[in-house]
Every structure is written in structure tokens, then in C-alpha cells.
Write an enzyme that holds these catalytic residues in place. Structure first.
Site, PDB file in Angstrom:
ATOM      1  N   HIS A   1      -7.912  -0.734   4.861  1.00  0.00           N
ATOM      2  CA  HIS A   1      -6.681   0.337   5.612  1.00  0.00           C
ATOM      3  C   HIS A   1      -6.564   0.702   4.492  1.00  0.00           C
ATOM      4  O   HIS A   1      -6.167   2.845   4.731  1.00  0.00           O
ATOM      5  CB  HIS A   1      -5.651  -0.646   6.282  1.00  0.00           C
ATOM      6  CG  HIS A   1      -4.359   0.518   6.770  1.00  0.00           C
ATOM      7  ND1 HIS A   1      -4.450   0.961   7.637  1.00  0.00           N
ATOM      8  CD2 HIS A   1      -3.598   0.444   6.054  1.00  0.00           C
ATOM      9  CE1 HIS A   1      -3.262   1.523   8.298  1.00  0.00           C
ATOM     10  NE2 HIS A   1      -2.403   1.217   7.107  1.00  0.00           N
TER      11      HIS A   1
ATOM     12  N   HIS B   1       1.047  -1.270   0.154  1.00  0.00           N
ATOM     13  CA  HIS B   1      -0.087   0.097  -0.175  1.00  0.00           C
ATOM     14  C   HIS B   1       0.890   1.617   0.307  1.00  0.00           C
ATOM     15  O   HIS B   1       2.312   0.881   0.258  1.00  0.00           O
ATOM     16  CB  HIS B   1      -0.448  -0.290   0.950  1.00  0.00           C
ATOM     17  CG  HIS B   1      -0.276   0.176   2.855  1.00  0.00           C
ATOM     18  ND1 HIS B   1       0.506  -0.990   2.932  1.00  0.00           N
ATOM     19  CD2 HIS B   1      -0.272   1.031   4.056  1.00  0.00           C
ATOM     20  CE1 HIS B   1       0.752  -0.470   4.350  1.00  0.00           C
ATOM     21  NE2 HIS B   1      -0.345   0.197   4.181  1.00  0.00           N
TER      22      HIS B   1
ATOM     23  N   HIS C   1       0.958   4.229   2.663  1.00  0.00           N
ATOM     24  CA  HIS C   1       1.645   4.986   3.233  1.00  0.00           C
ATOM     25  C   HIS C   1       3.555   5.498   2.731  1.00  0.00           C
ATOM     26  O   HIS C   1       3.785   3.880   2.537  1.00  0.00           O
ATOM     27  CB  HIS C   1       0.780   3.857   4.328  1.00  0.00           C
ATOM     28  CG  HIS C   1      -0.192   4.311   4.013  1.00  0.00           C
ATOM     29  ND1 HIS C   1      -0.785   3.599   5.788  1.00  0.00           N
ATOM     30  CD2 HIS C   1      -0.831   5.294   3.580  1.00  0.00           C
ATOM     31  CE1 HIS C   1      -2.261   4.176   5.701  1.00  0.00           C
ATOM     32  NE2 HIS C   1      -2.278   5.223   4.860  1.00  0.00           N
TER      33      HIS C   1
ATOM     34  N   HIS D   1       3.885  -4.493  10.999  1.00  0.00           N
ATOM     35  CA  HIS D   1       4.542  -4.208  11.803  1.00  0.00           C
ATOM     36  C   HIS D   1       4.857  -5.253  13.339  1.00  0.00           C
ATOM     37  O   HIS D   1       4.104  -6.318  13.154  1.00  0.00           O
ATOM     38  CB  HIS D   1       3.763  -3.415  12.386  1.00  0.00           C
ATOM     39  CG  HIS D   1       4.048  -1.890  11.576  1.00  0.00           C
ATOM     40  ND1 HIS D   1       4.158  -0.790  11.746  1.00  0.00           N
ATOM     41  CD2 HIS D   1       2.593  -1.473  10.586  1.00  0.00           C
ATOM     42  CE1 HIS D   1       4.483   0.380  10.782  1.00  0.00           C
ATOM     43  NE2 HIS D   1       3.364  -0.210   9.773  1.00  0.00           N
TER      44      HIS D   1
ATOM     45  N   ASP E   1       5.791   4.942   5.515  1.00  0.00           N
ATOM     46  CA  ASP E   1       6.572   3.697   6.047  1.00  0.00           C
ATOM     47  C   ASP E   1       6.619   2.913   4.898  1.00  0.00           C
ATOM     48  O   ASP E   1       6.960   1.989   5.848  1.00  0.00           O
ATOM     49  CB  ASP E   1       5.970   3.514   7.416  1.00  0.00           C
ATOM     50  CG  ASP E   1       4.551   3.427   7.683  1.00  0.00           C
ATOM     51  OD1 ASP E   1       3.623   3.398   6.716  1.00  0.00           O
ATOM     52  OD2 ASP E   1       3.862   2.588   8.175  1.00  0.00           O
ATOM     53  N   HIS E   2       5.532   2.571   4.255  1.00  0.00           N
ATOM     54  CA  HIS E   2       5.911   1.341   3.023  1.00  0.00           C
ATOM     55  C   HIS E   2       6.656   0.841   1.735  1.00  0.00           C
ATOM     56  O   HIS E   2       6.874   0.457   1.167  1.00  0.00           O
ATOM     57  CB  HIS E   2       4.778   0.561   3.146  1.00  0.00           C
ATOM     58  CG  HIS E   2       4.479  -0.257   4.057  1.00  0.00           C
ATOM     59  ND1 HIS E   2       4.756  -1.572   5.212  1.00  0.00           N
ATOM     60  CD2 HIS E   2       3.491   0.489   5.326  1.00  0.00           C
ATOM     61  CE1 HIS E   2       3.450  -1.783   5.882  1.00  0.00           C
ATOM     62  NE2 HIS E   2       3.453  -0.768   6.123  1.00  0.00           N
TER      63      HIS E   2
ATOM     64  N   ASP F   1      -0.704  -4.225   6.235  1.00  0.00           N
ATOM     65  CA  ASP F   1      -1.166  -3.587   7.387  1.00  0.00           C
ATOM     66  C   ASP F   1      -2.746  -3.389   7.608  1.00  0.00           C
ATOM     67  O   ASP F   1      -3.311  -3.466   7.961  1.00  0.00           O
ATOM     68  CB  ASP F   1      -0.927  -2.221   7.506  1.00  0.00           C
ATOM     69  CG  ASP F   1       0.527  -1.271   7.854  1.00  0.00           C
ATOM     70  OD1 ASP F   1       1.334  -2.591   8.236  1.00  0.00           O
ATOM     71  OD2 ASP F   1       0.057  -0.064   7.761  1.00  0.00           O
TER      72      ASP F   1
END
Length: 258
Positions: free
Chosen positions: A115, A56, A58, A172, A60-61, A134
Site C-alpha cells: 500500500h 503509514h 497517509h 476502514h 487520514d492516518h 490499510d
């Protein structure tokens, strides 16, 4: 053929995940939270990256994508067609049911909206491995930022119906915090209580709590157990529709202080 998976922590609590297919020597990174850390681990293992599987959009990915592409110029970046406009440049855009080949290993793309609307998971059925980003967490699930509660509930139900032995790798290391919440909404679950203690012991030793399995999540993850009468009773929602229970549980988790 046996897909080898290496996991390590990136940033604060993101997992770096490398999936290595030894027959042809192909290696995929699942997401790119920290390009330097991932590249260094891949090189340390002698696993030069051939693929980057994005789940996805975001930051942090995906934020390490450019670094990985510079270190491994032949690496193919793969991500959701629905999110191509907000992902790094893709070599291949994929949708529900598409097959992604990493050497001899084959992953089926599963669209998992909730998400984010364009979230996808990668299911290596022959290897009994699922990379969920996530969407599903060990003893929990992702926050619903773009989808609806009903959408996320249906997504989780689809994942819960995969074979029980499937090993699940999440984005995570959240299990210990999730366990504390799970015990508040499923307090009579003896399997959950035992698992919470195991998780606490693992973390005390500095060990990871993943992978989990679909069977273990079905037995202990309250977000997959919203049809269970004991969970409904603990939520004060005896006889309620499972979708309503899920929505109430997710809202309660949003404000829960572990």
C-alpha cells in the site's frame, strides 16, 4: 493480561482504534485519523493515551497526531523507521521484528510494504490481535500506491500465515463493498456467500463488521485465495501463476463499482 480494544468511526469510514492494557493502565491509539474524536473517546473511557502506533504516512492516518500530542503530552509516537521522513516527529522509529511495549502487552512490528513502501503492522501475539492499517482489509486488501503487485502479494501471504485465531483490526469499514466484489471472483464459495449475508445484516443494524480473523479471511478473502483453482477459473485464468492472478484481481478491483 487481556488487551481491550475499542473501535469507533472517525471521519467518514476510518476506524478509531484504542488498545488498552489494564494491568498498568497503558493505552495506545492505532493511527490518528481524527485527533479530537480519538482524544474524546480515550478520556470518556478513562484511558489517557500513552502511545500512538502509526501504520503509514497517509494523511487520514496521521493528521490527528498534533492534537493528540497536545492533549496527552507524555504520549509516545511510534512509527516506521523507513518512513520517519514523512511521518510526524517520532519518539521511536521501528523496523521489522522490533517489539513495542504497551504496558505489559507486547507487539511485534511486521513490515507490510505494498500500500505504501513503509507500511507496518502491529502484532500482539499473546493477545492474538493484529492491527493492519490499510494493508489487509476484511474481504479485501489495500490499493498498491507505492509498492508492486508482487510485493503486496508476499505481504498478504505473510499475514495469512499468522495463527488463524488472530483477530484482525483494519483501518476502514470497507467489508460490505469488498463482499460485493469478492462474490464476482469467488462465486462458488458457500462460506463467502454466508459471510456476505452476515455482513449485510450487520451493516443494516448499524454494527461494525470488524474484527475479522485470519482464519475467516483465509476462507473468504479472494486476495488470499489466488492459488485456489475455483478462483482462477472464475477469473478466467485457469492454471495461471498466483502472482498473475493477484495482479489481475487487484486491477479489476480498482475499477469495480460496488
Amino acid at each position: 493480561m487481556a488487551l481491550e480494544v475499542a473501535q469507533f468511526i472517525c471521519l467518514n469510514d476510518n476506524f478509531g482504534l484504542l488498545a488498552h492494557e489494564p494491568e498498568l493502565g497503558a493505552t495506545a491509539s492505532v493511527d490518528a485519523p481524527d485527533g479530537e474524536a480519538i482524544a474524546n473517546e480515550a478520556e470518556r473511557r478513562g484511558w489517557p493515551l500513552t502511545h500512538l502506533l502509526l501504520t503509514h504516512h497517509h494523511a487520514d492516518h496521521i493528521q490527528g497526531t498534533q492534537t493528540l500530542k497536545a492533549r496527552f503530552p507524555r504520549m509516545k509516537v511510534i512509527g516506521a523507521a523507513k518512513d520517519a521522513h514523512r511521518l510526524p516527529p517520532l519518539d521511536r522509529a521501528v523496523s521489522e521484528g522490533d517489539i513495542v511495549e504497551v504496558g505489559e502487552a507486547r507487539a511485534r512490528v511486521i513490515e507490510t510494504p505494498g500500500h505504501t513502501l513503509g507500511h507496518i503492522a502491529y502484532y500482539f501475539g499473546d493477545d492474538e490481535i493484529l492491527f493492519v492499517g490499510d494493508t489487509l482489509f476484511s474481504l479485501g486488501c489495500g490499493r498498491i500506491f507505492e509498492g508492486t503487485m508482487d510485493m503486496m502479494r508476499l505481504t498478504l501471504e505473510a499475514l495469512a500465515n499468522l495463527p488463524g485465531e488472530t483477530r484482525v483490526y483494519c483501518g476502514h469499514e470497507y467489508t460490505q463493498a469488498n463482499a460485493k466484489f469478492a462474490l464476482t471472483v469467488d462465486p462458488e464459495n458457500s462460506v463467502l456467500r454466508e459471510r456476505a449475508q452476515t455482513v449485510a445484516d450487520l451493516r443494516k443494524e448499524g454494527k461494525f463488521t470488524l474484527p475479522t480473523t485470519i482464519a475467516l479471511e483465509n476462507a473468504t478473502n479472494p486476495f488470499l485465495r489466488v492459488e485456489d483453482p475455483s478462483v482462477k477459473a472464475a477469473m478466467g485464468m485457469k492454471g495461471a501463476d498466483p502472482f498473475a492472478v493477484f495482479a489481475a484481481m487487484r486491477e479489476r478491483k480498482n475499477s469495480f463499482a460496488a
